[in-house]
Motif scaffolding. Structure first.
Motif, mmCIF file in Angstrom:
data_model
loop_
_atom_site.group_PDB
_atom_site.id
_atom_site.type_symbol
_atom_site.label_atom_id
_atom_site.label_comp_id
_atom_site.label_asym_id
_atom_site.label_seq_id
_atom_site.Cartn_x
_atom_site.Cartn_y
_atom_site.Cartn_z
ATOM 1 N N MET A 1 30.878 -36.495 33.842
ATOM 2 C CA MET A 1 29.682 -35.736 34.213
ATOM 3 C C MET A 1 29.654 -35.397 35.705
ATOM 4 N N GLY A 2 30.630 -35.877 36.447
ATOM 5 C CA GLY A 2 30.670 -35.595 37.875
ATOM 6 C C GLY A 2 29.604 -36.331 38.665
ATOM 7 N N ILE A 3 29.209 -37.504 38.191
ATOM 8 C CA ILE A 3 28.158 -38.285 38.848
ATOM 9 C C ILE A 3 28.795 -39.339 39.742
ATOM 10 N N GLU A 4 28.493 -39.291 41.023
ATOM 11 C CA GLU A 4 28.964 -40.303 41.968
ATOM 12 C C GLU A 4 27.807 -41.242 42.285
ATOM 13 N N THR A 5 27.939 -42.474 41.884
ATOM 14 C CA THR A 5 26.888 -43.462 42.102
ATOM 15 C C THR A 5 27.522 -44.848 42.108
ATOM 16 N N LEU A 6 26.735 -45.849 42.442
ATOM 17 C CA LEU A 6 27.187 -47.238 42.445
ATOM 18 C C LEU A 6 26.678 -47.937 41.190
ATOM 19 N N LEU A 7 27.494 -48.831 40.639
ATOM 20 C CA LEU A 7 27.071 -49.669 39.520
ATOM 21 C C LEU A 7 26.762 -51.061 40.051
ATOM 22 N N ALA A 8 25.519 -51.488 39.863
ATOM 23 C CA ALA A 8 25.060 -52.772 40.378
ATOM 24 C C ALA A 8 24.764 -53.710 39.218
ATOM 25 N N ASP A 9 25.219 -54.963 39.330
ATOM 26 C CA ASP A 9 25.024 -55.902 38.226
ATOM 27 C C ASP A 9 25.107 -57.332 38.748
ATOM 28 N N GLY A 10 24.754 -58.261 37.855
ATOM 29 C CA GLY A 10 24.876 -59.674 38.184
ATOM 30 C C GLY A 10 23.570 -60.406 38.362
ATOM 31 N N GLU A 11 22.434 -59.727 38.109
ATOM 32 C CA GLU A 11 21.140 -60.390 38.287
ATOM 33 C C GLU A 11 20.824 -61.320 37.134
ATOM 34 N N ALA A 12 20.924 -60.815 35.904
ATOM 35 C CA ALA A 12 20.390 -61.528 34.750
ATOM 36 C C ALA A 12 21.380 -62.554 34.207
ATOM 37 N N SER A 13 21.022 -63.848 34.303
ATOM 38 C CA SER A 13 21.839 -64.951 33.771
ATOM 39 C C SER A 13 23.317 -64.748 34.066
ATOM 40 N N PRO A 14 23.696 -64.661 35.325
ATOM 41 C CA PRO A 14 25.065 -64.260 35.654
ATOM 42 C C PRO A 14 26.110 -65.324 35.314
#
Length: 399
Positions: A280-293
């Motif tokens: 889709m040509g979307i440049e963004t950051l993927l953020a994770d690790g908050e929930a029960s990491p």
């Protein structure tokens, strides 16, 4: 590696054991001087207290949890020495005050804490953040300087308080999307230049199609109304991949600063998401690790280049855990953003950590007030949070 094992790992090690046995040895100059000063204080008490946190407005639902309300009672730990020095901070989840007391009381501060490392007594993890504050106050240094930064890097700070307030009944009528714009304006006037929008209304609170439509509407309205601000979105694991594709197509043209936890992370689904964003040509950051990491699994995601921002909460692995993690994130070219939802107490503490270590793309801002806490002279200017230069975290208890 589960949370408890991870905390013990990052808090322990050969260097920590050496320091615990030889608190005044192995360092020279400023390090040994600091150790000597900390050795003059013996821990007398490890106290648990509750402080009331108030939000400036009612905070509604997210994709998985009901109304958050007007505030809550936060559990904090206060450490007191034989000379009357006091340090405090939020506690670590899953650890007990009794365990901390048993392993901290009667010991010199230098036996359980080293400015260069953080906590060196793993069983005192409940008081990890409080010990950083205590050491800063004893040494008359802000925590960021305690960790080696003469001047902290100012950190971009987003408003983390944009929930589903359009769905909150008001005199038996939904408040509508206009309330979201009013809340963004309120936060803009406070100095925020990033807004994190909760999405996933169709997971529990609206029919799926209507929920996706409302998520799209809110995202586009905020982006249009605040063109000088960044938009972050957070699905709280409530947005299946196939529905998230529909959402992304619906907001075409809106630039997302980051996407946070759209669904429960797996290698397969995050690989598909990466491919979808590229298509889709979307440049963004993927953020994770908050929930029960699961820290081992998060490491797999990072090594596979499927995660750009690490979000584990500051109360999960603590200050010492994050200090150990930061160099690993730099090695992996992954940004840090220790999760701070709950109160400004956590936001302010995170600002010192990220100010000292850098490599942080933004941190979570949670505006609040409290009769029980003096939140200190932190400043939010043009979207950046400037930490207090007072000793410790620069915050005081009023009770």
């Amino acid at each position: 590696m589960k949370r408890r094992n991870f905390i013990q790992t990052v808090s322990g090690g050969a260097a920590a054991a050496y320091l615990a046995a030889n608190p005044l040895l192995g360092f020279s100059g400023a390090h040994s001087a600091q150790a000597r000063e900390l050795s003059e204080h013996t821990i007398d008490q490890v106290l648990t207290k509750r402080v009331r946190i108030q939000y400036p407005r009612f905070v509604s639902k997210n994709a998985i949890r009901g109304n958050h309300g007007w505030g809550y009672d936060e559990t904090i730990c206060e450490v007191v020495t034989n000379q009357g020095a006091k340090g405090w901070g939020v506690t670590l989840w899953g650890r007990s005050a009794e365990e901390a007391s048993a392993h901290l009381v009667g010991k010199k501060v230098s036996e359980v804490f080293a400015p260069e490392l953080g906590l060196i007594e793993p069983k005192g993890a409940y008081a990890d953040i409080a010990l950083h504050d205590l050491a800063g106050k004893i040494l008359n240094k802000p925590v960021y300087e305690l960790m080696g930064a003469k001047q902290p890097e100012t950190t971009v700070c987003y408003s983390g308080m944009i929930y589903f307030d359009d769905l909150t009944p008001f005199y038996n009528q939904p408040m509508g999307v206009d309330i979201i714009l009013k809340e963004c304006q309120f936060d803009y006037d406070l100095g925020y230049r990033q807004f994190k929008l909760k999405i996933g209304r169709g997971n529990k609170w609206m029919p799926k199609a209507a929920g996706i439509k409302r998520d799209i509407e809110v995202t586009k309205l905020v982006a249009e109304a605040f063109p000088d601000c960044d938009i972050l979105v957070d699905g709280n694991d409530g947005y299946p991949l196939e529905d998230f594709e529909q959402y992304l197509k619906g907001i075409e043209g809106v630039k997302l600063f980051w996407i946070e936890e759209p669904f429960r992370e797996t290698i397969e689904d995050y690989t598909k998401l990466r491919a979808l964003l590229k298509e889709m040509g979307i440049e963004t950051l993927l953020a994770d690790g908050e929930a029960s990491p699961d820290q081992d699994f998060l490491m797999q995601l990072m090594e596979a280049r499927l995660m750009d921002v690490h979000l584990t909460d500051i109360q999960d692995i603590g200050y010492t855990g994050w200090r150990k993690l930061m160099p690993e994130l730099k090695r992996l070219k992954v940004f840090a953003s220790p999760h701070a939802w709950g109160s400004q107490i956590k936001t302010n503490a995170v600002a010192h950590l990220t100010g000292a270590y850098g490599n942080t793309v933004t941190i979570e801002g949670v505006t609040c007030i409290s009769d029980d806490v003096d939140l200190g002279n932190y400043r939010l200017e043009n979207g950046k949070l400037i930490p207090s230069s007072a000793p410790g975290f620069g915050m005081q208890l009023n009770k």
